[in-house]
Write a protein that holds these residues in place. Sequence first.
Motif, short mmCIF file in Angstrom:
data_model
loop_
_atom_site.label_atom_id
_atom_site.label_comp_id
_atom_site.label_asym_id
_atom_site.label_seq_id
_atom_site.Cartn_x
_atom_site.Cartn_y
_atom_site.Cartn_z
N UNK A 221 9.25 6.96 -6.90
CA UNK A 221 9.13 8.15 -7.89
C UNK A 221 9.80 9.31 -7.67
N UNK A 222 10.65 9.86 -8.66
CA UNK A 222 11.49 10.93 -8.24
C UNK A 222 11.03 12.21 -9.18
N UNK A 223 10.54 13.25 -8.58
CA UNK A 223 10.43 14.44 -9.35
C UNK A 223 11.49 15.47 -9.11
N UNK A 224 12.16 15.95 -10.12
CA UNK A 224 13.11 16.79 -10.17
C UNK A 224 12.71 18.26 -9.91
N UNK A 225 11.80 18.57 -10.74
CA UNK A 225 11.44 20.13 -10.46
C UNK A 225 9.84 20.13 -11.16
N UNK B 191 12.89 14.54 -16.16
CA UNK B 191 12.43 15.32 -15.08
C UNK B 191 11.80 14.32 -14.02
N UNK B 192 11.01 13.48 -14.36
CA UNK B 192 10.50 12.46 -13.58
C UNK B 192 11.17 10.91 -13.92
N UNK B 193 11.56 10.20 -12.82
CA UNK B 193 12.18 8.87 -13.14
C UNK B 193 11.39 8.08 -12.18
N UNK B 194 10.91 6.96 -12.90
CA UNK B 194 10.02 5.98 -12.06
C UNK B 194 11.14 4.69 -11.89
N UNK B 195 11.04 4.12 -10.89
CA UNK B 195 11.98 3.21 -10.58
C UNK B 195 11.07 1.88 -9.85
N UNK B 196 11.46 0.54 -10.41
CA UNK B 196 10.71 -0.50 -9.74
C UNK B 196 11.73 -1.56 -9.33
N UNK C 246 0.53 -1.20 -0.10
CA UNK C 246 0.01 -0.17 -0.01
C UNK C 246 0.65 1.22 0.09
N UNK C 247 2.09 1.03 -0.42
CA UNK C 247 2.92 2.59 -0.42
C UNK C 247 3.86 2.42 -1.59
N UNK C 248 4.67 3.63 -1.68
CA UNK C 248 5.62 3.71 -2.48
C UNK C 248 6.25 5.11 -2.08
N UNK C 249 7.96 5.03 -2.28
CA UNK C 249 8.55 5.98 -2.02
C UNK C 249 8.58 7.16 -3.14
#
Length: 576
Positions: A404-408, A418-423, A138-141
């Motif tokens: 999920x990384x959002x830089x700006x 700008x957005x990087x998704x990691x699994x 139920x969560x993600x970083x």
Amino acid sequence: MAANFCGWTLQSPFLSNFKRASVKSPFIRSSSSSSSSNGNLPIKKSFPGEPEADVVVIGSGIGGLCCGALLARYNQDVLVLESHDLPGGAAHSFEVKGYKFDSGPSLFSGLQSRGPQANPLAQVLDALGESLPCAKYDSWMVYLPEGDFLSRIGPTDFFKDLAKYAGPNAVQEWEKLLGAILPLSSAAMALPPLSIRGDLGVLSTAAARYAPSLLKSFIKMGPKGALGATKLLRPFVEIVDSLELKDPFVRNWIDLLAFLLAGVKSDGILSAEMIYMFAEWYKPGCTLEYPIDGTGAVVEALVRGLEKFGGRLSLKSHVENIVIENGKAVGVKLKNGQFVRARKAVVSNASMWDTLKLLPPGALPDSYVKGVNKTPQCESFMHLHLGFDAKEQGIADDLEIHHIVVNDWDRGVDADQNVVLISVPSVLSPNLAPPGKHVLHAYLPGTEPFDLWEGLDRRSDEYKNLKAQRSEVMWKAVERALGPGFKREKCEVSMVGTPLTHQRFLRRNRGTYGPAIEAGKGTFPGHSTPIPQLMCCGDSTFPGIGVPAVAASGAIVANSLVTVSKHSELLDAIGL
């Protein structure tokens, strides 16, 4: 529901240890009883004589497999042709040195749901009698300009994050949003995708069948809610604006959710799609799901369903063109020169642009061709696939599966780099990696400009240098997510994919994510074409991009190729 991320490639030049199926004939039937992964579908038998079928499906992506499997369930003789040596298209999985990598979709919900409001893919699997064991979480970083935090789905937990990182005004606006849209979810989910077909028979299988439940939904919502339901087919931003939501964090978060769902921001996504997602992610007791054996397990389940009902899957069968006789699609010609006759229809699971390439000049009206060529495209992908030892890299035991990384925020979630998704699916499915190790997939989701790569020689230093330069943002995101102990040079497997990889191995025009059709400015095409007996499914057709959408598109085409009575019998059989 699944986030709509396309993926890696088949027979990639990076994958020297890629596990391939041993295909002795261009036409095979795989044994469902002994399949262990979609990287090792064994051959059962080839078939003699001139190959033909009632329906020939071009491409074994999720849409093509759903279409083919349901047609087999309808007792149609169906043959699915796949150019590569693994099924699944952008959703296939592959293995390198004991690491089993997902190629695309990684964020799922509703895979085990059943009934009228279930995920369309779950409805198809239910019709096929196939189950899909999943791990629940139920969560993600998330790593945002405001800070890093663990985000949880559900009706209450996210309020704590809002209070800490955005303030009380954001909490009030989020409460206002949920209060307005969750009551609309019953209307958004009242019509099961499996009930839809592309002819007037839909009046029987959908309209008449579900009118009572839809009417009850409107009555329950009251006049104000019913008025709001008229916005279901409008851009979601119109609902956001009508509620006068102005908090920057709330607006940015909504754009991020829309982008993860459909590759467009809130001004380009249908309200119905967003409301369905909110109902899945912010209701009491909700969870996300990940298939125990990876995304490849979804493909396996569809292949099993196809074969269970007598359908055939033919790997390494590249379609050179669609054959037209007397103005009708009558079959396909393979690269090896063999003709495959389609007695009833040809269904293309290729993109709209790639389907055009399969047709002879003049087969389609100029206006239709111009319309396809003018359709805007989403950009392409960058991928980073890693395999590494958890202990050696100092990876925490409580590592989350998704990051999920959002830089700006100011650049927009749809901006490149700008957005990087990691699994890291081995967190929940340890069998995807050797003992004590992890498999990771990071990607730039449909934001990498193809123009930067067009015309480059993949063997040139220019290409290699650009690949290193454009993948750096993914490496930095991975380092941020995994912590200071992670060292990229210690990875046992390291592979980078580019838009040219997408174009070459997924056979996607310009390596595209799909059509960039924004709600309110255009609609996704239907499934029929100006050529009789030629239909299309997949992300170039209604309902659009993403696993739930392409599953629904495949089902709609299958339903349209059988009688209303057969369609209704299937709905009855699975309780819809």
